[in-house]
Enzyme design. Structure first.
Site, PDB file in Angstrom:
ATOM      1  N   GLY A  13       0.821  -1.206   0.000  1.00 35.42           N
ATOM      2  CA  GLY A  13       0.000   0.000   0.000  1.00 35.42           C
ATOM      3  C   GLY A  13       0.851   1.251   0.000  1.00 35.42           C
ATOM      4  O   GLY A  13       2.028   1.216  -0.347  1.00 35.42           O
ATOM      5  N   ILE A  14       0.230   2.370   0.415  1.00 32.89           N
ATOM      6  CA  ILE A  14       0.983   3.636   0.438  1.00 32.89           C
ATOM      7  C   ILE A  14       1.833   3.659   1.696  1.00 32.89           C
ATOM      8  O   ILE A  14       1.373   4.021   2.763  1.00 32.89           O
ATOM      9  CB  ILE A  14       0.027   4.849   0.365  1.00 32.89           C
ATOM     10  CG1 ILE A  14      -0.692   4.817  -0.992  1.00 32.89           C
ATOM     11  CG2 ILE A  14       0.805   6.159   0.548  1.00 32.89           C
ATOM     12  CD1 ILE A  14      -1.348   6.099  -1.389  1.00 32.89           C
ATOM     13  N   HIS A  15       3.080   3.207   1.590  1.00 33.25           N
ATOM     14  CA  HIS A  15       3.914   3.074   2.761  1.00 33.25           C
ATOM     15  C   HIS A  15       5.033   4.113   2.767  1.00 33.25           C
ATOM     16  O   HIS A  15       5.170   4.913   1.856  1.00 33.25           O
ATOM     17  CB  HIS A  15       4.448   1.657   2.891  1.00 33.25           C
ATOM     18  CG  HIS A  15       5.191   1.194   1.683  1.00 33.25           C
ATOM     19  ND1 HIS A  15       4.562   0.928   0.488  1.00 33.25           N
ATOM     20  CD2 HIS A  15       6.492   0.953   1.490  1.00 33.25           C
ATOM     21  CE1 HIS A  15       5.473   0.537  -0.382  1.00 33.25           C
ATOM     22  NE2 HIS A  15       6.649   0.546   0.193  1.00 33.25           N
ATOM     23  N   ALA A  16       5.830   4.056   3.837  1.00 37.18           N
ATOM     24  CA  ALA A  16       6.690   5.173   4.201  1.00 37.18           C
ATOM     25  C   ALA A  16       7.543   5.773   3.080  1.00 37.18           C
ATOM     26  O   ALA A  16       7.378   6.940   2.729  1.00 37.18           O
ATOM     27  CB  ALA A  16       7.578   4.764   5.363  1.00 37.18           C
ATOM     28  N   ALA A  19       5.831   6.997  -0.105  1.00 38.75           N
ATOM     29  CA  ALA A  19       4.927   8.079   0.285  1.00 38.75           C
ATOM     30  C   ALA A  19       5.725   9.372   0.444  1.00 38.75           C
ATOM     31  O   ALA A  19       5.267  10.453   0.063  1.00 38.75           O
ATOM     32  CB  ALA A  19       4.201   7.720   1.583  1.00 38.75           C
TER      33      ALA A  19
END
Lengths: 85, 565
Positions: A13-16, A19
């Site tokens: 997913g939209i991870h660190a 992002a």
């Protein structure tokens, strides 16, 4: 105002890290980009809020862009999403 | 002697005194200050300093080749730029007259709590990142030096939990082992412990302050720690530790060494992997490439037929992560013992001889094309080999290549970037092995799947215990097929590898090399031991000896072999 929808394919997913790169990309533009999933939303320049939405693989997000350079910003963000998420 | 259980991260033994590692408990004043501007300046200075520290940790980890832990610190540095959640709330609190320390604790704790309440495990674990940053900020604001917390003598560190930046800052020469009350096996500390091979126990709920200074043994094999162990335990585990060290040293020496025999014959040692999670293991064990990447995980981990995008992301991650190494990805090998609901496959009486692998792919070209398109797109990011499994006939190879070509043309028309790639097939049926000459003309490489080749050649079901007396993993028929496949490949300039279990069998390494095998692909942990075998091998002596393993009169190694010997 410009909008596009995108379905996340990245396994986490939209991870660190990506992002963070997304935030950098969004800061290149004057327009305000907002990520919307269901009732949650966050500005594309707010890293922690964006991560806090918990966007996962298979989720559809709506990205709304408003501002003087919204055309260019929308195109850049859509490209970025495709390449990174 | 007292014994306490935990969850091990690494199989290893640490022997020494315990040092309790405690993050300082800062007393933060709640008094208001008058010089608001000065506090904001202190905050800004600390933020910039911590950001520099995180960037330095990022550089350090990158330099030491640990991309995954490096990514943590890169993300930390980015988080410190977050105005909405961290900077602005801190400034608002300071504007009310609070100290920088007070503001940092309030705003960072708040953000950490938000993460800790999230559903998804990945995002929940991010609250530890925020706490880590908070502690680093407080260390700077209080002018504290965390390095002294570790003491000056080598010790087993015992802590509540360790933040990634704390773990990385530890002086490795003083660290014997690590025990924490908290932590998960996916935490950054666990990842680092694994890659550094530190004996580590997490979830050890019984840790106590009075352990400080006591003599102890951390036993990773049994997931426990012995406090003040008795002499018998000390002797036993010291011997085991010495054994481990000797073995590790020997293997470590093999890292970076060429896989070449005494008489100068080179062979490629590749790894078999199951997904992006194995990238680190490939690098750590110094594999020269990936000889078999089972693409099944993209199908098995998904509730529905995985999209081209999802597959592309996974393949790209592995190719990019391992570039410039070659990565051979085997196309979908679903069917037989691996079935999936969404594929809606009919139940078969004889699945091992049934509808599986390319047989499904060639029947369902749309399904096949999604994977091939994803592979072609990923080829731009590394050194790819595409491998088709369960081949028996020449037309199947031609058809697979035709569909691949179709996908390539489509992608080119769409403007997609495609890199170079090699095409190969698995040789895992007697039919393919016996037709190897014809098949070799169509492909760049062969990979012998010895598990299936043995099962199909000997008509022995691998899973059946009743057949154990009849099974012979070194059956002369199988070895002869392997040898003839290698020779057939070489007649047509097709290189030949072995990716089944036999590839890691040390008793066959010399034989395979002598037959001319170009590559052996084994699980990552077997790479270095196998390299040791290769480097000890000397093929020149075979010039006068006849090959022993293909002797058809040789007794089977299974039950009957033992009976007659």
């Amino acid at each position: 105002m410009k909008e596009f929808k995108y379905v996340i394919t990245d396994p986490v997913g939209i991870h660190a890290r990506p992002a963070g790169l997304l935030v950098k990309e969004a800061k290149n533009f004057k327009s305000t980009a907002t990520f919307i999933k269901g009732e949650k939303s966050a500005k594309a320049t707010a890293l922690m809020k964006l991560m806090g939405m918990g966007i996962k693989q298979g989720d559809e997000v709506l990205v709304r862009i408003e501002g003087e350079d919204e055309e260019a910003c929308a195109a850049a963000l859509e490209k970025f999403m495709k390449e990174n998420f | 002697m007292q014994t306490f259980k935990g969850t091990k991260i690494v199989n290893g033994i640490a022997i020494g005194r315990i040092k309790i590692y405690k993050t300082p408990d800062y007393v933060i004043s709640e008094e208001l200050v008058s010089d608001i501007g000065a506090e904001i300046e202190r905050f800004e200075a600390a933020r910039v300093k911590v950001q520099e520290q995180q960037n330095a940790l990022y550089e350090k980890e990158m330099k030491e080749g640990r991309k995954d832990t490096a990514g943590i610190f890169e993300a930390h540095a980015m988080m410190l730029d977050d105005e909405d959640t961290l900077i602005d709330p801190c400034k608002e609190i300071m504007a009310e007259g609070h100290t920088a320390e007070y503001a940092v604790r309030a705003a960072f704790d708040n953000a950490a709590t938000e993460f800790s309440e999230m559903e998804d495990e990945y995002f929940r674990a991010r609250s530890a990142d925020v706490i880590d940053l908070k502690n680093s900020m407080l260390d700077v604001l209080f002018g504290n030096d965390t390095e002294s917390l570790q003491g000056t003598e080598p010790a087993i560190l015992v802590a509540e939990d360790l933040a990634p930046s704390e773990t990385v800052k530890l002086d490795k020469s003083l660290l014997l082992g690590l025990v924490t009350r908290l932590g998960s096996s996916n935490s950054h500390t666990a990842i680092l412990a694994r890659s550094m091979n530190w004996p580590t126990l997490i979830q050890c709920h019984d840790i106590a302050d009075d352990w400080d200074g006591k003599f102890a043994i951390l036993d990773g094999y049994n997931s426990c720690i012995y406090i003040e162990p008795d002499q018998k335990t000390i002797d036993e585990l010291s011997a085991k530790q010495a054994e481990d060290k000797a073995r590790e040293e020997k293997l470590k020496e093999l890292k970076g060494q060429p896989s070449v025999t005494k008489d100068g014959r080179k062979v490629k040692l590749y790894a078999n992997i199951g997904g992006p999670k194995d990238i680190q293991a490939v690098i750590e064990n110094d594999a020269e490439g990936v000889g078999l990447f089972r693409s099944e995980f993209v199908y098995l981990n998904s509730k529905e037929d995985p999209s081209e995008e999802a597959q592309f992301a996974a393949y790209k991650q592995v190719l990019e992560g391992l570039s410039p190494r070659m990565v051979i990805i085997r196309t979908c090998d679903i069917g037989a013992d691996k079935t999936i609901d969404y594929m809606q496959l009919d139940k078969e009486d004889n699945p091992a001889l049934g509808f599986r692998a390319v047989r499904i792919c060639l029947t369902r070209p749309d399904f096949f094309k999604r994977q091939l398109r994803a592979l072609l797109r990923a080829s731009a990011f590394g050194n790819l080999g595409i491998m088709f499994p369960m081949i028996i006939s020449l037309w199947e190879v031609k058809k697979c290549k035709e569909i691949l070509e179709e996908c390539r043309k489509e992608l080119e028309a769409e403007g997609a970037k495609i890199g170079k790639y090699e095409i190969g097939i698995m040789i895992e049926t007697p039919a393919a092995a016996l037709c190897a000459d014809e098949l070799a003309e169509e492909v760049d490489f062969f990979s012998l799947g010895t598990n299936d080749l043995t099962q199909y050649t000997c008509a022995i079901d691998r899973q059946s215990a009743n057949l154990e007396p009849f099974a012979n993993t070194h059956h002369p028929a199988v070895l002869r097929l392997i040898r003839e496949t290698i020779e057939a490949g070489h007649r047509h300039n097709t290189w030949v590898g072995i990716c089944g279990e036999l590839g890691a069998d040390p008793t066959l390494t010399e034989e395979f090399l002598k037959w001319g095998v170009d590559e052996l692909s084994v699980n990552p942990k077997s790479i270095l031991p196998l390299r040791g075998n290769v480097r000890n091998a000397d093929l020149s002596k075979f010039k006068t000896e006849s090959p022993k393993a293909v002797d058809p009169k040789k007794e089977p190694k299974g039950f009957f072999g033992r009976l007659f010997s």
